[in-house]
Design a protein around this motif. Sequence first.
Motif, PDB file in Angstrom:
ATOM      1  N   ASP A 183       0.830  -1.209   0.000  1.00  0.00           N
ATOM      2  CA  ASP A 183       0.000   0.000   0.000  1.00  0.00           C
ATOM      3  C   ASP A 183       0.864   1.258   0.000  1.00  0.00           C
ATOM      4  O   ASP A 183       0.550   2.246  -0.676  1.00  0.00           O
ATOM      5  CB  ASP A 183      -0.928   0.011   1.219  1.00  0.00           C
ATOM      6  CG  ASP A 183      -2.213  -0.759   0.966  1.00  0.00           C
ATOM      7  OD1 ASP A 183      -2.410  -1.232  -0.169  1.00  0.00           O
ATOM      8  OD2 ASP A 183      -3.024  -0.896   1.900  1.00  0.00           O
ATOM      9  N   LYS A 186       2.270   1.779  -3.412  1.00  0.00           N
ATOM     10  CA  LYS A 186       1.251   2.360  -4.288  1.00  0.00           C
ATOM     11  C   LYS A 186       1.139   3.861  -4.051  1.00  0.00           C
ATOM     12  O   LYS A 186       0.988   4.651  -5.006  1.00  0.00           O
ATOM     13  CB  LYS A 186      -0.098   1.685  -4.037  1.00  0.00           C
ATOM     14  CG  LYS A 186      -1.243   2.281  -4.849  1.00  0.00           C
ATOM     15  CD  LYS A 186      -2.551   1.546  -4.595  1.00  0.00           C
ATOM     16  CE  LYS A 186      -3.065   1.770  -3.199  1.00  0.00           C
ATOM     17  NZ  LYS A 186      -4.411   1.171  -2.999  1.00  0.00           N
ATOM     18  N   THR A 187       1.228   4.272  -2.797  1.00  0.00           N
ATOM     19  CA  THR A 187       1.174   5.697  -2.476  1.00  0.00           C
ATOM     20  C   THR A 187       2.337   6.442  -3.102  1.00  0.00           C
ATOM     21  O   THR A 187       2.170   7.534  -3.668  1.00  0.00           O
ATOM     22  CB  THR A 187       1.173   5.893  -0.956  1.00  0.00           C
ATOM     23  OG1 THR A 187       0.004   5.276  -0.396  1.00  0.00           O
ATOM     24  CG2 THR A 187       1.181   7.366  -0.583  1.00  0.00           C
ATOM     25  N   SER A 223      -2.846   7.793   2.268  1.00  0.00           N
ATOM     26  CA  SER A 223      -2.341   7.933   0.902  1.00  0.00           C
ATOM     27  C   SER A 223      -2.551   9.341   0.365  1.00  0.00           C
ATOM     28  O   SER A 223      -1.721   9.855  -0.399  1.00  0.00           O
ATOM     29  CB  SER A 223      -3.023   6.917  -0.017  1.00  0.00           C
ATOM     30  OG  SER A 223      -4.425   7.023   0.058  1.00  0.00           O
TER      31      SER A 223
END
Length: 620
Positions: A183, A186-187, A223
Amino acid sequence: MSSSVPSEPHSRAALPLAPSLDPALAAARMPRQFRPLSWRVAWMAVLAMALGGLVALIARALTALIGLVTNLAFYGRASAEFSSPADNHLGLWVIGVPVVGGLIVGAMARFGSRAIRGHGIPEAMEQVLLNESRIPPRMTWLKPVSSAIAIGTGGPFGAEGPIIATGGALGSLLGQVLHVTADERKTLLAAGAAAGMAAVFSAPISAVLLALELLLFERRARSLIPVALASAVGTGVRYVLEGNEPMFPMPAIAAPSLMALAVYMAMGLLTGVASVGITRLTYAIEDGFEKLPIHWMWWPAIGGVMVGVVGYVMPATLGVGYSNISAVLGGQISLAVMLALCVLKLLSWSVALGSGTSGGTLAPMFTIGGAMGGLLGGLCVAWLPGLQVDPHVAALVCMAAMFAGASRAFLTSVVFAFETTQQPQGLLPLLAACAAAYLVSGLMMRQTIMTEKIARRGVHVPSEYAADHLERISVGDACSRQVVSLLASQSLGDVRAWLADENASTRHQGFPVLNEGGRLLGVVTRRDLLGRDTPDDVTVGSLLRRAPLVVGEHHTLREAADHMVEADVGRLVVVGKDGARVVGVITRGDLLSAHARRLRESREASRHLGRKAAVQDRAP
């Protein structure tokens, strides 16, 4: 059943936990409670800001590289100054320039990485969805170099697509070098992409929205904050290097009348239909290339022939064409030129993109949509002056609506048009036109220009982001309160005989196990009790393999579901707010029942207040 009969199973509304479960063990067996922010987010924010500054510098370098290739290819001079190929004097020789560029890009794709083909955003989406945001490191240089060659040799693309893809690849690389979660990677990918777009267009808010709508597939603080900071830094670096003037300056516009607003909305509808047609045309051309009996390495060169021919007829279609957008918004070209620009840019860009060369989609779609809007606005002024349509506003709203319909990045389109022109009075017609285009596109086309390619490869791309229904329901509201338990001292034979006597109490799939003092020791399943390898003379307590897994009634069903997945179990014991009483059991079936309510709310239409009741309710 009564707890005073230890030889039989019994049920209680609340049971105490065993004293042997000390606080540390109890905490370890409870699910993690969701926290929107942690100190990890601060670390991600620092990395994202550094990434944003670096990507902004790379954007400037890529722009200079495009300028260098353009000057070499069209003017024979060694200069990195960003210039348009439209002023070349090559004559018919101009047709060969995009062909040579296509040959080079095809070779780079063949021997470097096939992923450089296209505009980059679908490929980044695929990596996010399927590969934990891991983009191959070589893409950090292959994509910008190939795009600079394609655009510099006349490719009708914008520089923003390759820069967005390069920023995303750099963020992914950073996330692969450092010890981060998928995650967080992805950020970082989204932060790099957003910084790239912000650095090109000086549009930090729309860059964040683009990351949310096309890359992150979520809106979470952990995010959003790093992406926003990366975008802010990228824009700040652009201000230092190039100033803070709007990317597409245009004359000041006035607030629209109600009649004009309705016309702009209608233009949004027409543009939405056009965006669907353009998307289908682009992929039809790509399908046509797939049928050619030659290797795909040569396709960009074939597409380059069309780019060169169109560029010979109308040189303004060559290159990024940012000046075309400014000219359309400023009303600096005639209606006939707008028509030619709209048609010929579409022809050149769709063939080039379908051939698989490297380049972006944003600027070409803005050019096509803006020219279409300028043409419609000009016709309204000439034929229907009473509608009070401003052709500058018509060009602006159609420019944004074209991208909104093709990509379904609705908020990105609205805010982008505002940020790049700095015209606040345009927000209202932009909102109406983009919403109309979004509606038409969604009704006519399942996929978008961003998702069609990867959808054909079997990738499901989320198109709507809603609050998790399980987050809205507490465990205490969904669990079963009738707890049927067993005693640890009971023999397995007695319990099996009890299970054979089928009734409401014996139909459960899991049973809490208590000691003689009535305290919880663990949980056994129906499969444990009926296992053929276990003799009847053993006790129920001997079947226990681990301490009980519990969840508080104040936890959400999402936290309970995550706890089940992490522990690989199908049920959890529910404890009260004090953590000392067993008040129920939550199972996977209870989670599905909660989802059933969500389906009913979204699919079943009903009237709760009749007309007569409504009139009576309004009566004094």
